[in-house]
Structures are given as C-alpha cells and as structure tokens.
Write a protein that holds these residues in place. Structure first.
Motif, PDB file in Angstrom:
ATOM      1  N   ASP A  92       0.840  -1.194   0.000  1.00 60.13           N
ATOM      2  CA  ASP A  92       0.000   0.000   0.000  1.00 60.13           C
ATOM      3  C   ASP A  92       0.879   1.251   0.000  1.00 60.13           C
ATOM      4  N   TYR A  93       0.868   1.984  -1.122  1.00 54.95           N
ATOM      5  CA  TYR A  93       1.565   3.278  -1.177  1.00 54.95           C
ATOM      6  C   TYR A  93       0.569   4.404  -1.399  1.00 54.95           C
ATOM      7  N   LEU A 172      -5.368  -4.711   5.470  1.00 53.42           N
ATOM      8  CA  LEU A 172      -3.947  -4.409   5.282  1.00 53.42           C
ATOM      9  C   LEU A 172      -3.703  -3.008   4.720  1.00 53.42           C
ATOM     10  N   LEU A 173      -4.745  -2.231   4.532  1.00 49.29           N
ATOM     11  CA  LEU A 173      -4.534  -0.845   4.124  1.00 49.29           C
ATOM     12  C   LEU A 173      -3.890  -0.076   5.272  1.00 49.29           C
ATOM     13  N   LYS A 174      -3.065   0.903   4.904  1.00 48.62           N
ATOM     14  CA  LYS A 174      -2.408   1.683   5.964  1.00 48.62           C
ATOM     15  C   LYS A 174      -3.402   2.591   6.676  1.00 48.62           C
ATOM     16  N   THR A 175      -4.573   2.808   6.082  1.00 49.00           N
ATOM     17  CA  THR A 175      -5.580   3.646   6.730  1.00 49.00           C
ATOM     18  C   THR A 175      -6.454   2.857   7.696  1.00 49.00           C
ATOM     19  N   TYR A 176      -6.296   1.551   7.723  1.00 51.17           N
ATOM     20  CA  TYR A 176      -7.155   0.720   8.576  1.00 51.17           C
ATOM     21  C   TYR A 176      -6.783   0.933  10.040  1.00 51.17           C
ATOM     22  N   PRO A 177      -7.739   1.321  10.886  1.00 49.95           N
ATOM     23  CA  PRO A 177      -7.376   1.689  12.255  1.00 49.95           C
ATOM     24  C   PRO A 177      -6.914   0.506  13.094  1.00 49.95           C
ATOM     25  N   LEU A 178      -5.960   0.758  13.955  1.00 50.38           N
ATOM     26  CA  LEU A 178      -5.468  -0.298  14.838  1.00 50.38           C
ATOM     27  C   LEU A 178      -6.353  -0.422  16.075  1.00 50.38           C
ATOM     28  N   ILE A 179      -6.821   0.710  16.585  1.00 48.84           N
ATOM     29  CA  ILE A 179      -7.725   0.666  17.737  1.00 48.84           C
ATOM     30  C   ILE A 179      -8.910   1.582  17.455  1.00 48.84           C
ATOM     31  N   GLY A 180     -10.006   1.339  18.162  1.00 49.10           N
ATOM     32  CA  GLY A 180     -11.154   2.219  18.060  1.00 49.10           C
ATOM     33  C   GLY A 180     -11.972   2.020  16.811  1.00 49.10           C
TER      34      GLY A 180
ATOM     35  N   TYR B  53     -15.365 -26.472  -2.482  1.00 53.92           N
ATOM     36  CA  TYR B  53     -15.084 -25.068  -2.220  1.00 53.92           C
ATOM     37  C   TYR B  53     -14.478 -24.949  -0.833  1.00 53.92           C
ATOM     38  N   PRO B  54     -13.164 -24.822  -0.735  1.00 56.19           N
ATOM     39  CA  PRO B  54     -12.564 -24.662   0.588  1.00 56.19           C
ATOM     40  C   PRO B  54     -12.776 -23.250   1.129  1.00 56.19           C
ATOM     41  N   ASP B  55     -13.241 -23.174   2.338  1.00 52.91           N
ATOM     42  CA  ASP B  55     -13.511 -21.886   2.968  1.00 52.91           C
ATOM     43  C   ASP B  55     -12.562 -21.750   4.149  1.00 52.91           C
ATOM     44  N   ILE B  56     -11.728 -20.727   4.117  1.00 51.17           N
ATOM     45  CA  ILE B  56     -10.732 -20.576   5.183  1.00 51.17           C
ATOM     46  C   ILE B  56     -10.954 -19.238   5.891  1.00 51.17           C
ATOM     47  N   GLY B  57     -10.117 -18.958   6.844  1.00 54.18           N
ATOM     48  CA  GLY B  57     -10.197 -17.675   7.537  1.00 54.18           C
ATOM     49  C   GLY B  57     -10.670 -17.794   8.969  1.00 54.18           C
ATOM     50  N   TYR B  58     -10.897 -19.005   9.456  1.00 60.21           N
ATOM     51  CA  TYR B  58     -11.393 -19.157  10.822  1.00 60.21           C
ATOM     52  C   TYR B  58     -10.293 -18.967  11.862  1.00 60.21           C
ATOM     53  N   LEU B  59      -9.050 -18.967  11.432  1.00 57.76           N
ATOM     54  CA  LEU B  59      -7.948 -18.787  12.392  1.00 57.76           C
ATOM     55  C   LEU B  59      -7.161 -17.525  12.056  1.00 57.76           C
ATOM     56  N   HIS B  60      -7.820 -16.583  11.394  1.00 60.67           N
ATOM     57  CA  HIS B  60      -7.099 -15.375  10.966  1.00 60.67           C
ATOM     58  C   HIS B  60      -6.809 -14.490  12.167  1.00 60.67           C
ATOM     59  N   ARG B  61      -5.520 -14.161  12.336  1.00 61.13           N
ATOM     60  CA  ARG B  61      -5.141 -13.302  13.464  1.00 61.13           C
ATOM     61  C   ARG B  61      -4.451 -12.045  12.996  1.00 61.13           C
ATOM     62  N   GLY B  62      -4.316 -11.903  11.685  1.00 61.34           N
ATOM     63  CA  GLY B  62      -3.704 -10.690  11.175  1.00 61.34           C
ATOM     64  C   GLY B  62      -2.221 -10.620  11.439  1.00 61.34           C
ATOM     65  N   VAL B  63      -1.511 -11.720  11.205  1.00 66.08           N
ATOM     66  CA  VAL B  63      -0.080 -11.760  11.506  1.00 66.08           C
ATOM     67  C   VAL B  63       0.684 -10.749  10.648  1.00 66.08           C
ATOM     68  N   GLU B  64       0.268 -10.608   9.368  1.00 72.39           N
ATOM     69  CA  GLU B  64       0.981  -9.663   8.499  1.00 72.39           C
ATOM     70  C   GLU B  64       0.750  -8.234   8.954  1.00 72.39           C
ATOM     71  N   LYS B  65      -0.431  -7.969   9.450  1.00 75.08           N
ATOM     72  CA  LYS B  65      -0.720  -6.630   9.979  1.00 75.08           C
ATOM     73  C   LYS B  65       0.107  -6.388  11.248  1.00 75.08           C
ATOM     74  N   MET B  66       0.197  -7.421  12.088  1.00 78.71           N
ATOM     75  CA  MET B  66       0.987  -7.283  13.314  1.00 78.71           C
ATOM     76  C   MET B  66       2.446  -6.989  12.978  1.00 78.71           C
ATOM     77  N   ALA B  67       2.930  -7.627  11.894  1.00 75.88           N
ATOM     78  CA  ALA B  67       4.333  -7.444  11.512  1.00 75.88           C
ATOM     79  C   ALA B  67       4.611  -5.990  11.152  1.00 75.88           C
ATOM     80  N   GLU B  68       3.606  -5.298  10.597  1.00 76.27           N
ATOM     81  CA  GLU B  68       3.822  -3.905  10.220  1.00 76.27           C
ATOM     82  C   GLU B  68       3.842  -2.985  11.434  1.00 76.27           C
ATOM     83  N   ASN B  69       3.423  -3.494  12.583  1.00 76.85           N
ATOM     84  CA  ASN B  69       3.346  -2.664  13.770  1.00 76.85           C
ATOM     85  C   ASN B  69       4.238  -3.165  14.893  1.00 76.85           C
ATOM     86  N   MET B  70       5.216  -3.963  14.536  1.00 78.23           N
ATOM     87  CA  MET B  70       6.159  -4.473  15.530  1.00 78.23           C
ATOM     88  C   MET B  70       7.559  -4.266  14.995  1.00 78.23           C
TER      89      MET B  70
END
Lengths: 262, 409
Positions: A92-93, A172-180, B53-70
């Motif tokens: 996302d840029y 995964l958008l950078k605008t997606y809020p982390l809290i609230g 039709y495989p349906d996934i996403g029941y264990l989604h924890r947002g690991v890639e999102k967490m990586a961007e904030n750690m």
C-alpha cells in the motif's frame, strides 16, 4: 485546536528518529551485467515496456505498466521458463503516491532462480487476473482483493477469502485503524443479537487480567466472601470463615517453621 | 437462512439441490480430520465430489498486519504461531529474510545449531504428519507410536530452548543459546532410536499394509503440471516427480556442505507422498549425524557481530558502556534495516516458506508477506478433490499436510 494527525497512514510510527540518520539502500545491481537475467530482460523488453529493472539480493525486479501484467507473466512463463508463480500480493503506497504496488514472485525451477514482476495501479483501478496462466493466482488474488480491496478483472471467483463477506474495510490498508474501530468491535454482537443489544451486552473485555470490583459472580475477596451474585456496591460484611493456616499466614512475619523436614 | 418445517426439515449439514439431484454437504470447520479450521463445501453426486469449495479464515489473526506494527525482533515470537507444528522453521525463515536484508551472516556455530534445529523440527513435523495421516485413515496405533518418538524430539527442543511447541529458538543474526551438555549425545541416541522405529514400527505397520495401500494408492493424484500451476511445493511437488528441494537447489545455512538425498516419487498419489515423508525423516537423521562432529571445531560465538543491528553479547552489555547504549537503542527503538525489498524462500517441512519484506528504513517493516505452503495446498483442494469419493476426501486433505496457523495467518 487539536493537533493535525495525518490519516493516510495510521500504523505505528517510530517515536524518535535521529535527524542525521541517513537510510542506506540495499545494493541495486544492473541487470545487464548478470549473465542469467540479462537475456530474459531482453526477451521481456521485446514484448512489453519496462519501466525499471534491477537486481536486489540475488533476484531480478522488473517494473512494468499495470496493463501489461498478463502479457509479461505470459512471456515469463512461456519464453523464460518461470514455471511457478509463488506469490502475488500488494504493498500500500496510497499515502505517498496514491498507488498500490502489486508484485508477482516467479520461480524458475530449472535454474533455481527467482524474479519479481512489479506493477503499480491507482487506487480505484483494477488489475487483470493471471489465473488463466497460473492457478495459484486463484487464492492469491482473492487474498489480495480481500485484504487490500484491489479488484481483479476476469478472476473466476473473486470473493473475500479470509475476512467475513460482510466485513467493512480492508485490513492491510495503511488507513485501517489499529484501535477504536467501531464496526470491528461490535461485529459479533451486531450480527448475532442486533444493534439494540449493544448496551445490554457491553463492550468486549480485551484485558485478560481485568477484575471487576463489584462483580460477585466471577470474583471474590479473601476474607470478604458473600453469596453468589450478591450486591456489594454498598460495601460487604466481613465473613467469619476459618481459613487453614497455609492460606493466610504471612511468611514475612511468621517465625513458624512450616516445613519440619528442614 | 433456512426455514425448517415438516415438509422441508432442517438437516444441519445437508442441502439437497432439486434441479440436478446433487447433495451439498458442509464439511467442517469443526471436523476432526479437517486439520484445524477448514470448512469445505462439497457438492456430491452420489458419493462422488463434483464441486469443492474450501472456505478458510477461521484462524485469521492478522499476523501480516501485526508485523507492520512491531519491530523486527518483536515480531519473531509471532512467527512461531504460523506453522505451529514446526515453529523453528518459521523463526528461521523470518530471521534469514531479515539477515539477507541487513547483509549479515550468522557465525559458524550458530549455523550448525540452526541446521540441527531445522532438521529436528522437520522430524517433529513429519512424525506428526505420519501420525495424523494414519489416524485419519483409521490406523490408530501408528498415531500412538509416532507421537511417542515426537515427544523425544520435543524433549530435545525443550532441552535446547525451554519450549516444546512455540520455540522461538532462532534469533535474527544467530541463536540465543549454546547447546546444553549431553545434548549431542541425546541427539545421536534419538537418531538411532528413530531410524530403528521407522524400520520396525512405521514402515512395518504401514508400507506394505494392504489396507493402507488400498486407501492411499491412486488417491489424491497430483499431475506435475497441476502441481506447478497451483503452486504446490515440498512433498506435494516432489510427490509429482519434480525433484525440487530448496535445500539443494538454492542452498542456505550448512546444507551445501551436507550429504543428503532428495526423495522423489513419480506415482503422483498419496502413497508416494507417504513414502517421501518416511524417506525424508531418514535423510534428516543422516543430516543430524553429519552435523554432530561439525559442532566441535567451531568458535563459541553465537550471534553475528553487527553493532548497528544486533545487540552485543550479555557480558559486553554488562561491562561496556557503548554496548549498553546500543542495546538500549535497539530494544527501545528497534533496528533500522536499509531500504529495499527481499524475498527469501526456505524449505519448511510443508514446502516453500517464503518471507517477503519491504523495508522503508524504519524500525517497522513497511510490508511483510508470508508465503505459506499450506495456503496454496488448500487452494489446490478445490481441484484435487474433484472426482474423488467421500471416504477419500479425508485422505486427500490429510495428504496435503496443511496447518491452519499458516493458511489463515
């Protein structure tokens, strides 16, 4: 007035950056000097317009126009021997350039070499699916659509894959809020019981160590036990319960040697 | 939402299509042989699958999102939770990607330890596969025997890092600890024990077992061109006759110095893949035996020397002011790798585990994408299951060896 906070990127930012800190760049090598990648770039150049090409950390990175993505992948597959598409995703840029960067990670099994095809699209543009060439794009492009909201043309089954179908926003958008995030925090309650039930159910407790002072259903104080679900908002009486010695003994003050074996 | 009444009763999992006489059955997400939270919607014609039709996403924890904030070091323990059967392979894949980005290399002793841990994890994961695969097909006793040996392997991991499941046994730039005393002796004993058990227990119980062969042979056929197109890697690819193992083809760590073979099967079916798993365990013990003497002639250094990115050893932090200052900055702010992008693929027990990191020079990764092998194998189920029968669906899910920690991330 409140201080202005940019909304384009609400992710965690570094709290301190040295003003003399110069960010180094991973070495970028010219593709022409590499004997494996140079002929492939030439083949690709004959078919599509190349915006930029370099070699970073052993892999060729080629940027093309977004409208050429199918043609470029087709050339890579049929003429350059890239038999597997390992990964497709986006970066996302939007905050910087108003663009997404989409990458296709390709693998040449015969010579064990990898390259990455990159293209950029504007926010509301769609990209052509490469699913007819590589079936692995089926899931990968669905995931990209789900997490970034990038539409993929001619995908056989473009549907959210990881998030629920009725989810608002693309995580995964950078605008997606982390809290609230109002929608996210009430999602289950709204869906199962309806919006009216929000007040009765209350917000979700995200603190596993939280102790509610006046909740006698789940908590009790030593020496102040009351009947289950009693109202103690006006204070609770002291209960006369004979505790065993081991529970209430203060080991710091007690002179007693509890363990006789010593 | 269904409106059940006496004329059209509500069957929780079933739905009959009036037009073409097929039955739609909902498999999972709480099915015991779904290997986690997999929901499959199967359209059946009699007992034959015509649509899956495989349906996934029941264990989604947002690991890639967490990586961007750690920060980079903070994220490492999170990678344990991807493929939680073989945590160290995820730790390693991530650490290697960051090391490539930083341009550093782990010292020799750390490399020996890492390679050993990776192979022990491969054995743990493969034993788990054999156990659950047999259990799904109905061979209960194999499950018990395989878990017995898996416990010994997990004891080795516990001796090394203190954890049995979520190891975090690799750090960016090396390993945190040297091996405990007697560990090498235990590894050698484990290798002997495992080789013996493979021969007298698993192979004796399964390989020539008539029922086992009837259930596996010609079930879950993966033609090589489909394996490539759907992005199948690891034993799924080698089970289709394509001898591609990243340890051999794009060697990392000490693999170029080691002598081992890549088992390949050209039968394309579940039985061939089962044989590959068994053979890979034997190759892993072979690798471990070669690594034991390699440890002795290494320097005691465990972490790479790169003060800008990696904290100094504890003794230096406690005695030298500058090392302490560096350590403080690295812990509070995190390391700032150079600007650039990297994709590093490693051969995890399940297949190609890749980490794509896009760095903008900040202490937080700008984008981190995890290329999980199981994600693509799950995607392939929608093609693989077609034409199969209901009893074989369980075999086919099991033979892909998917783990939902890394499918959903």
């Amino acid at each position: 007035m409140r201080k202005y906070v940019p909304k384009g990127n609400v992710q965690k930012q570094s709290y301190y950056t040295d003003r003399y800190h110069v960010v180094p760049q991973v070495p970028r090598l010219a593709v022409e000097e590499d004997e494996f990648f140079a002929p492939q770039l030439k083949i690709l150049k004959a078919k599509v317009e190349i915006k930029e090409a370099s070699i970073q950390i052993g892999q060729m990175i080629v940027e093309v126009n977004a409208k050429d993505n199918f043609k470029a992948i087709e050339t890579l597959k049929n003429e350059c021997g890239y038999a597997m598409c390992s990964e497709i995703s986006a970066v996302d840029y939007l905050a910087q350039d108003g663009e997404f960067e989409i990458f296709y990670q390709m693998l040449n099994l015969k010579s064990a070499k990898r390259m990455r095809l990159v293209c950029r699209i504007k926010e509301n543009e769609a990209i052509e699916s490469v699913e007819p060439l590589f079936n692995s794009a089926n899931f990968a492009e669905r995931e990209m659509f789900d997490l970034f909201g990038i539409y993929v043309n001619n995908h056989p089954f473009l549907k959210r894959i990881i998030m629920p179908d009725d989810w608002e926003g693309h995580p995964l958008l950078k605008t997606y809020p982390l809290i609230g995030d109002e929608f996210a925090s009430w999602y289950e309650v709204d869906k199962i019981f309806g919006k009216d039930a929000r007040e009765a159910i209350g917000p979700e407790n995200r603190d596993p160590a939280r102790i509610e002072r006046y909740d006698t259903k789940r908590f009790s104080r030593v020496g102040r036990e009351v009947p289950f679900d009693a109202d103690i908002s006006q204070g609770e009486p002291e209960t006369k319960i004979e505790y065993s010695q081991t529970v209430l003994v203060n080991y710091n003050k007690s002179q007693k040697q509890l363990d006789k074996r010593k | 939402m269904q409106q059940p009444n006496k004329l059209s009763p509500f069957f929780e999992n079933l739905n009959f299509e009036r037009e073409d006489n097929t039955m739609v059955i909902n498999f999972g997400p709480q099915h015991p042989s779904a290997h986690g939270q997999l929901r499959l919607v199967l359209e059946l014609d009699g007992e034959q699958v015509v649509n899956a039709y495989p349906d996934i996403g029941y264990l989604h924890r947002g690991v890639e999102k967490m990586a961007e904030n750690m920060t980079y070091n903070e994220f490492l323990p999170t990678t344990d939770r991807l493929d939680y059967i073989a945590s160290t392979s995820n730790n390693y894949g991530y650490a290697l990607a960051v090391e490539k980005l930083l341009g550093i290399e782990a010292p020799r002793r750390a490399q020996v330890i890492r390679t050993m841990l990776l192979e022990i994890n491969r054995i743990i994961s493969h034993l788990f596969f054999i156990a659950t695969h047999a259990l799904d097909i109905g061979a209960m006793s194999v499950f018990l025997y395989a878990f017995r040996e898996r416990e010994f392997a997990m004891d080795l991991m516990e001796d090394y890092c203190g954890a049995r499941l979520t190891h975090s046994a690799v750090r960016i730039g090396g390993v945190p600890l040297d091996i405990p005393s007697d560990w090498m002796k235990n590894v050698r004993a484990f290798c002997d024990k495992l080789d013996e058990e493979i021969e007298i227990t698993y192979e004796a119980l399964l390989t020539e077992n008539r029922i086992w062969k009837m259930r596996l042979e010609d079930v879950g056929i993966v033609p090589p061109e489909e394996a490539l197109s759907w992005g199948c890697t690891g034993p799924m690819l080698r089970g289709s006759g394509i001898p591609y193992d990243i340890r051999k083809e794009e060697p990392y760590e000490l693999y170029p110095e080691l002598d081992f073979d890549i088992p390949v099967s050209d039968t394309n079916d579940s039985y061939g893949r089962y044989r590959i798993y068994i053979e890979e365990m034997k190759q892993s013990t072979r690798i471990l035996r070669q690594l034991i003497p390699m440890y002795d002639d290494t320097e005691p250094q465990l972490m790479a020397h790169a003060p800008q990115y990696i904290s100094a050893p504890k003794e230096e932090i406690m005695t030298q002011n500058y090392a302490l200052m560096q350590h403080f900055v690295l812990v509070t702010q995190g390391m700032r790798p150079p600007k650039g992008e990297v994709y590093v693929a490693t051969e995890s027990p399940k297949g190609e585990l890749g980490f794509y990191i896009k760095s903008e020079g900040e202490p937080y990764a700008y984008r981190l994408k995890i290329r999980a092998p199981s994600f693509y194998h799950t995607g392939y189920l929608q093609k693989m299951l077609l034409g199969g029968y209901i009893p074989d669906v369980v075999t086919m899910i099991s033979t892909t060896n998917i783990v939902f920690g890394e499918v959903d991330r």
